[in-house]
Scaffold this active site. Structure first.
Site, PDB file in Angstrom:
ATOM      1  N   LEU A   1       0.725  -0.882  -0.430  1.00 51.11           N
ATOM      2  CA  LEU A   1       0.071  -0.559   0.494  1.00 51.11           C
ATOM      3  C   LEU A   1       0.427   1.395  -0.158  1.00 51.11           C
ATOM      4  CD1 LEU A   1      -2.696  -1.133   2.420  1.00 51.11           C
ATOM      5  CD2 LEU A   1      -2.313  -1.243  -0.179  1.00 51.11           C
TER       6      LEU A   1
ATOM      7  N   ARG B   1       1.907  14.276   7.375  1.00 53.00           N
ATOM      8  CA  ARG B   1       2.329  14.559   8.620  1.00 53.00           C
ATOM      9  C   ARG B   1       4.198  14.526   8.116  1.00 53.00           C
ATOM     10  NH1 ARG B   1       0.399  10.219  12.338  1.00 53.00           N
ATOM     11  NH2 ARG B   1      -0.341   9.744  11.238  1.00 53.00           N
TER      12      ARG B   1
ATOM     13  N   LYS C   1       5.822  10.641   1.025  1.00 54.45           N
ATOM     14  CA  LYS C   1       6.541   9.901   1.840  1.00 54.45           C
ATOM     15  C   LYS C   1       7.013   8.494   1.402  1.00 54.45           C
ATOM     16  CE  LYS C   1       3.424   7.914   4.800  1.00 54.45           C
ATOM     17  NZ  LYS C   1       2.740   7.543   6.218  1.00 54.45           N
TER      18      LYS C   1
ATOM     19  N   ALA D   1      55.423  16.659  -2.870  1.00 56.51           N
ATOM     20  CA  ALA D   1      54.833  18.173  -2.328  1.00 56.51           C
ATOM     21  C   ALA D   1      53.809  18.890  -2.628  1.00 56.51           C
ATOM     22  CB  ALA D   1      55.534  17.917  -0.636  1.00 56.51           C
TER      23      ALA D   1
HETATM   24  C1  UD1 Z   1      -3.763   1.616   9.555  1.00 60.74           C
HETATM   25  C2  UD1 Z   1      -4.865   0.252  10.519  1.00 60.74           C
HETATM   26  C3  UD1 Z   1      -4.079   0.313  12.006  1.00 60.74           C
HETATM   27  C4  UD1 Z   1      -2.893   0.084  12.418  1.00 60.74           C
HETATM   28  C5  UD1 Z   1      -2.079   1.018  11.442  1.00 60.74           C
HETATM   29  C6  UD1 Z   1      -0.627   0.416  11.972  1.00 60.74           C
HETATM   30  C7  UD1 Z   1      -6.782   0.359   8.709  1.00 60.74           C
HETATM   31  C8  UD1 Z   1      -7.690   1.580   8.201  1.00 60.74           C
HETATM   32  N1  UD1 Z   1      -5.757   1.298   9.719  1.00 60.74           N
HETATM   33  O1  UD1 Z   1      -3.572   3.192  10.201  1.00 60.74           O
HETATM   34  O2  UD1 Z   1      -5.199   0.095  12.420  1.00 60.74           O
HETATM   35  O3  UD1 Z   1      -2.577   0.352  13.357  1.00 60.74           O
HETATM   36  O4  UD1 Z   1      -2.127   1.007  10.174  1.00 60.74           O
HETATM   37  O5  UD1 Z   1       0.434   1.443  10.935  1.00 60.74           O
HETATM   38  O6  UD1 Z   1      -6.328   0.262   7.378  1.00 60.74           O
HETATM   39  N2  UD1 Z   1      -3.421   3.758   2.092  1.00 60.74           N
HETATM   40  C9  UD1 Z   1      -3.452   3.165   0.801  1.00 60.74           C
HETATM   41  N3  UD1 Z   1      -4.572   3.821   0.421  1.00 60.74           N
HETATM   42  C10 UD1 Z   1      -5.526   4.464   1.176  1.00 60.74           C
HETATM   43  C11 UD1 Z   1      -5.027   4.884   2.553  1.00 60.74           C
HETATM   44  C12 UD1 Z   1      -3.761   4.076   2.929  1.00 60.74           C
HETATM   45  O7  UD1 Z   1      -2.667   2.999   0.277  1.00 60.74           O
HETATM   46  O8  UD1 Z   1      -6.593   5.074   1.519  1.00 60.74           O
HETATM   47  C13 UD1 Z   1      -1.760   3.191   2.579  1.00 60.74           C
HETATM   48  C14 UD1 Z   1      -0.767   4.170   3.482  1.00 60.74           C
HETATM   49  O9  UD1 Z   1       0.004   4.847   1.740  1.00 60.74           O
HETATM   50  C15 UD1 Z   1       0.071   3.570   3.803  1.00 60.74           C
HETATM   51  C16 UD1 Z   1      -1.009   2.598   4.487  1.00 60.74           C
HETATM   52  O10 UD1 Z   1      -1.808   2.600   3.552  1.00 60.74           O
HETATM   53  O11 UD1 Z   1       1.022   3.096   3.319  1.00 60.74           O
HETATM   54  C17 UD1 Z   1      -1.232   2.664   5.799  1.00 60.74           C
HETATM   55  O12 UD1 Z   1      -2.416   3.555   5.519  1.00 60.74           O
HETATM   56  P1  UD1 Z   1      -2.180   4.343   6.785  1.00 60.74           P
HETATM   57  O13 UD1 Z   1      -3.121   6.071   6.469  1.00 60.74           O
HETATM   58  O14 UD1 Z   1      -1.175   4.901   7.549  1.00 60.74           O
HETATM   59  O15 UD1 Z   1      -2.808   3.902   7.801  1.00 60.74           O
HETATM   60  P2  UD1 Z   1      -3.344   4.253   9.155  1.00 60.74           P
HETATM   61  O16 UD1 Z   1      -3.821   5.509   9.482  1.00 60.74           O
HETATM   62  O17 UD1 Z   1      -1.790   4.231   9.772  1.00 60.74           O
HETATM   63 CA    CA Z   2       0.653   4.866   9.044  1.00 61.46          CA
END
Ligand code: UD1
Ligand code: CA
Length: 482
Positions: free
Chosen positions: A10, A17, A24, A385
């Site tokens: 993903l 942030r 990122k 040198a």
């Molecule tokens: C997610 C989990 C959370 C877990 C945490 C661990 C969900 C809903 N929550 O939260 O339970 O504790 O990871 O780090 O899954 N991404 C996509 N498409 C999107 C949204 C996110 O590809 O629409 C990818 C982001 O780029 C990232 C990963 O998914 O690489 C995680 O997404 P992020 O938004 O960081 O999830 P968290 O809120 O951290």
């Molecule tokens: Ca995350």
């Protein structure tokens, strides 16, 4: 394991942030992007297919992924947000008829390793679960999804922090965001998941409850190594993950026979190779594709970028980029070695020497205070040198050639292009503007004249005049006056 395997990474999220123009997952630790570490780990599982989901800064992220791992399938996430939607769209890109396990990784969690994933997968397959995830117990679980368990300890659901009530927020077991699913169970679960939650997203984590209600088993493997699941969300976490990755890399080299005196001040990129019995002293940075043979000593305070270091070489307090140092060569202290430098076996580049695009043969030495650029030097030659190679006429760069066993005197200027033949000498202070034939001595310094009494006449009353006068009266002046 003959089980079919696919990996989904993903990487569609925005990474707000980080406060960065760079996506990122393209921020770097261990000398390369976060996502490249995840791609390598995915490849280490030898899956049928690796699928990366992108959206934010799509061209940059997809480009970096295909550069690093050309076989990766890129899937674009649509406008429906959430990790569940991202995985749902990835599944559509699986090979037709794929009915194996699907591992889901995060592009921003770079420290997960192959051994842990293999354990996760084999437990999952062995117990024929619908889903197995990696969890950990955090002292401070804030921001992360919490694992809800029944009284008997079995996992019931995951609740995101923003959807959790007071009591759920006190749970310290968190979802690591690393999963393996049975493909069919995942398909069915995702079809049922909605965006009816605090963030209006399609949560992958909602799959837990759905898979359970479909009658399949789920479980969480609790890891005691919280770094494995550490996600990078801001620059502070980027630095922490980078330091931890470095700690692991240094340790791997130590266990393989490399002495690293001070791991805290030694930084080694992921792709650096070092052979046993090499010693790395404090303050050393080894970057990129640097490779170091055995019994070398590097540091202290040395930076090597994409360098090749031969067996037994010694490099002290120096900086080098794209250079090759042969066996038993000696560099530093305080050498500045620029791209295209090649130093032969037993060769030496000494204190305050700068080199660039210089091929210096076996046993040849540039020991002190020199600039040597755009030049080929044969074997067994010595550069005196303070010698400078004037390779740049203000418009063009020119190349000089120095033969074998040449002795260039101190403080020469080689005005390129010139050729100095085998076995030739040049006198101290020579400005070499013409080729020097083999075996000749080149001299072009004007003969020295001493003007007697010049100081007394032109600098009367100075300390120098008094010293000269004193010397004359005590008869201690040199007896050669001419
Ligand atoms: C997610 C989990 C959370 C877990 C945490 C661990 C969900 C809903 N929550 O939260 O339970 O504790 O990871 O780090 O899954 N991404 C996509 N498409 C999107 C949204 C996110 O590809 O629409 C990818 C982001 O780029 C990232 C990963 O998914 O690489 C995680 O997404 P992020 O938004 O960081 O999830 P968290 O809120 O951290
Ligand atoms: Ca995350």
């Amino acid at each position: 394991m003959t089980e079919q395997l696919a990996v989904v990474i993903l990487a569609a999220g925005q990474g707000t942030r980080m406060n960065s123009a760079t996506p990122k997952v393209l921020h770097r630790i261990g000398g390369r992007s976060l996502i490249s570490h995840v791609l390598d780990t995915a490849a280490g599982l030898h899956p049928q297919s690796i699928i990366a989901v992108v959206r934010h800064e799509r061209e940059l992220v997809a480009g970096a992924i295909t550069d690093h791992a050309p076989g990766t399938v890129i899937v674009d996430q649509d406008e429906i947000p959430g990790t569940g939607r991202a995985v749902e769209q990835a599944l559509a890109a699986l090979p037709s008829g794929f009915d194996g396990s699907v591992v889901v990784l995060s592009g921003d969690a770079p420290l997960i390793d192959v051994a842990t994933l293999n354990r996760l997968i084999s437990g999952h397959v062995e117990h024929r679960r619908g889903m197995t995830l990696l969890s950990a117990v955090y002292e401070d679980p804030s921001g992360l999804g919490r694992i809800l368990r029944d009284a008997d300890g079995s996992m019931r659901a995951i609740v995101e922090e923003k959807d959790a009530d007071e009591q759920q927020r006190r749970i310290t077991e968190i979802n690591g965001g690393i999963y393996v699913f049975a493909r069919q169970a995942l398909d069915r679960a995702l079809a049922e998941i909605d965006t009816n939650n605090a963030q209006g997203e399609k949560y992958l984590t909602d799959a837990v409850a759905r898979i359970l209600s479909a009658g399949l088993a789920v479980d969480a493997l609790v890891t005691d190594d919280p770094w494995l699941i550490a996600g990078v969300n801001d620059r502070a976490q980027l630095a922490e993950a980078g330091r931890e990755l470095n700690r692991r890399i240094v340790r791997r080299h130590q266990l393989a026979g490399v002495t690293v005196q001070d791991p805290a001040t030694t930084w080694i990129d992921a792709d650096v190779s070092i052979e046993p019995d090499t010693e790395i002293l404090p303050g050393t940075y080894l970057h990129g594709a640097t490779s170091i043979a055995g019994r070398a000593v590097i540091g202290p305070d040395t930076t090597l970028v994409d360098c090749e270091v031969g067996e037994g070489a010694r490099i002290r307090r120096s900086e080098a980029t794209l250079a090759v140092f042969a066996a038993n060569s000696e560099i530093g202290p305080f050498s500045f070695i620029r791209p295209g430098t090649e130093l032969g076996e037993g060769g030496k580049l000494g204190a305050f020497v700068e080199t660039k695009n210089a091929q210096i043969g076996d046993g040849s030495k540039v020991p002190h205070l020199s600039y040597v650029g755009d030049i080929v030097i044969g074997t067994g030659s010595n550069v005196g040198a303070g010698t400078i190679v004037a390779n740049y006429d203000g418009v063009n760069k020119h190349r000089s050639v120095v033969g074998d066993a040449v002795r260039i005197g101190s403080k020469n200027v080689l005005v390129s292009p010139v050729t100095i033949g085998d076995g030739a000498y040049t006198a101290a202070g020579t400005v070499v503007r013409k080729d020097v034939p083999p075996g000749s001595l080149a001299v072009n310094v004007a003969p020295q004249r001493n003007l007697d009494g010049w100081v007394a006449e032109h600098r009367p009353g100075t300390g120098s005049a008094r010293a000269a006068e004193q010397s004359a009266s005590t008869g201690q002046q040199a007896d050669t006056q001419q």
